[in-house]
Design a protein around this motif. Structure first.
Motif, short mmCIF file in Angstrom:
data_model
loop_
_atom_site.label_atom_id
_atom_site.label_comp_id
_atom_site.label_asym_id
_atom_site.label_seq_id
_atom_site.Cartn_x
_atom_site.Cartn_y
_atom_site.Cartn_z
N GLY A 56 0.79 -1.22 0.00
CA GLY A 56 0.00 0.00 0.00
C GLY A 56 0.82 1.27 0.00
O GLY A 56 0.27 2.37 -0.02
N ALA A 57 2.15 1.15 0.00
CA ALA A 57 3.01 2.33 0.02
C ALA A 57 2.95 3.08 -1.31
O ALA A 57 2.92 2.46 -2.38
N LEU A 58 2.92 4.39 -1.24
CA LEU A 58 2.92 5.23 -2.43
C LEU A 58 4.29 5.16 -3.10
O LEU A 58 5.30 5.49 -2.50
N LEU A 59 4.30 4.74 -4.37
CA LEU A 59 5.55 4.64 -5.12
C LEU A 59 5.67 5.72 -6.19
O LEU A 59 6.76 5.99 -6.68
N GLY A 60 4.54 6.32 -6.56
CA GLY A 60 4.57 7.36 -7.58
C GLY A 60 3.17 7.84 -7.90
O GLY A 60 2.18 7.32 -7.38
N TYR A 61 3.12 8.85 -8.75
CA TYR A 61 1.84 9.40 -9.19
C TYR A 61 2.05 10.13 -10.50
O TYR A 61 3.19 10.45 -10.89
N ALA A 62 0.95 10.38 -11.21
CA ALA A 62 1.02 11.06 -12.49
C ALA A 62 -0.34 11.65 -12.82
O ALA A 62 -1.36 11.15 -12.33
N GLY A 63 -0.33 12.69 -13.65
CA GLY A 63 -1.59 13.30 -14.05
C GLY A 63 -1.52 13.86 -15.46
O GLY A 63 -0.46 14.26 -15.94
N VAL A 64 -2.68 13.87 -16.11
CA VAL A 64 -2.80 14.41 -17.47
C VAL A 64 -4.06 15.24 -17.56
O VAL A 64 -5.08 14.93 -16.92
N MET A 65 -3.99 16.32 -18.35
CA MET A 65 -5.15 17.18 -18.62
C MET A 65 -5.56 16.94 -20.07
O MET A 65 -4.72 17.03 -20.97
N THR A 66 -6.84 16.65 -20.27
CA THR A 66 -7.36 16.38 -21.61
C THR A 66 -8.54 17.31 -21.87
O THR A 66 -9.66 17.01 -21.47
N VAL A 67 -8.27 18.43 -22.53
CA VAL A 67 -9.34 19.39 -22.83
C VAL A 67 -9.46 19.70 -24.32
O VAL A 67 -10.37 20.40 -24.72
N SER A 68 -8.55 19.19 -25.12
CA SER A 68 -8.59 19.45 -26.55
C SER A 68 -7.82 18.36 -27.27
O SER A 68 -7.47 17.34 -26.67
N ALA A 69 -7.51 18.60 -28.53
CA ALA A 69 -6.71 17.64 -29.29
C ALA A 69 -5.29 17.53 -28.73
O ALA A 69 -4.61 16.53 -28.94
N ASP A 70 -4.85 18.57 -28.03
CA ASP A 70 -3.53 18.56 -27.39
C ASP A 70 -3.70 18.33 -25.90
O ASP A 70 -4.10 19.24 -25.18
N ALA A 71 -3.41 17.13 -25.43
CA ALA A 71 -3.45 16.83 -24.01
C ALA A 71 -2.12 17.25 -23.39
O ALA A 71 -1.12 17.40 -24.10
N ASP A 72 -2.10 17.46 -22.08
CA ASP A 72 -0.90 17.91 -21.38
C ASP A 72 -0.61 17.04 -20.18
O ASP A 72 -1.46 16.88 -19.30
N VAL A 73 0.62 16.51 -20.12
CA VAL A 73 1.08 15.83 -18.91
C VAL A 73 1.26 16.91 -17.85
O VAL A 73 2.00 17.87 -18.06
N GLN A 74 0.59 16.75 -16.73
CA GLN A 74 0.70 17.73 -15.65
C GLN A 74 1.86 17.40 -14.72
O GLN A 74 2.56 18.29 -14.25
N THR A 75 2.05 16.11 -14.45
CA THR A 75 3.11 15.69 -13.53
C THR A 75 3.34 14.19 -13.65
O THR A 75 2.41 13.44 -13.98
N ILE A 76 4.58 13.80 -13.40
CA ILE A 76 4.94 12.39 -13.20
C ILE A 76 6.00 12.40 -12.12
O ILE A 76 6.96 13.17 -12.20
N ALA A 77 5.83 11.54 -11.13
CA ALA A 77 6.80 11.48 -10.04
C ALA A 77 6.92 10.04 -9.56
O ALA A 77 5.92 9.33 -9.45
N VAL A 78 8.15 9.65 -9.25
CA VAL A 78 8.43 8.30 -8.73
C VAL A 78 9.28 8.45 -7.47
O VAL A 78 10.28 9.18 -7.47
#
Length: 156
Positions: A56-78
């Protein structure tokens, strides 16, 4: 990546642990807990994932924004203890799939110009450098490379 890691949607109860890891990894440039809360408040355009170990330990996280044809990676962390085992690539692949599912045709991101491991990860996954944002990361006056993955081919 080890099979004892699972990805799941980030939830409100993850914010404290995610924020603590964010501070460990990014120090003065870390997002606030409120920034994560704000992102989670937009489930129609934001997807955030956490990676957790079998304990159950947190090893990482990531996020993406999808509002148009161009999506954006908001964050990735390990987490430091989980780095170098392919988890960053697994998280990135999940974001690419989410962007593709949302109808995006390209995926953009910014990365610190001095973050060689992240740049190598993105290049291995087909991202190209398309621009530089001078002095984007503060403090420190660090440039950001804008990178893009295009096209995002439909799933077969």
């Amino acid at each position: 990546m080890s099979e004892d890691v699972r990805l799941r949607p980030m939830r409100w109860w993850d914010v404290a642990d995610v924020h603590a890891l964010e501070q460990t990894l990014f120090g003065a440039t870390a997002w606030t807990a409120e920034a994560f809360w704000s992102e989670l408040a937009h489930p129609d355009t934001r997807t955030y994932l956490v990676a957790e170990g079998s304990d159950g330990a947190l090893l990482g996280y990531a996020g993406v924004m999808t509002v148009s044809a161009d999506a954006d990676v908001q964050t990735i962390a390990v987490a430091p203890a989980a780095q170098g085992r392919g988890l960053g690539g697994t998280l990135l692949e999940a974001l690419v799939e989410r962007a593709r599912e949302a109808g995006a045709t390209s995926l953009l991101l910014e990365v610190r110009a001095d973050n060689a491991p992240a740049i190598a990860l993105y290049e291995r996954h087909g991202f190209d450098r398309i621009a530089v944002r001078r002095r984007y990361y503060q403090p420190g006056d660090i440039d950001a490379w804008v990178m893009r993955l295009r096209p995002l081919l439909p799933l077969v």
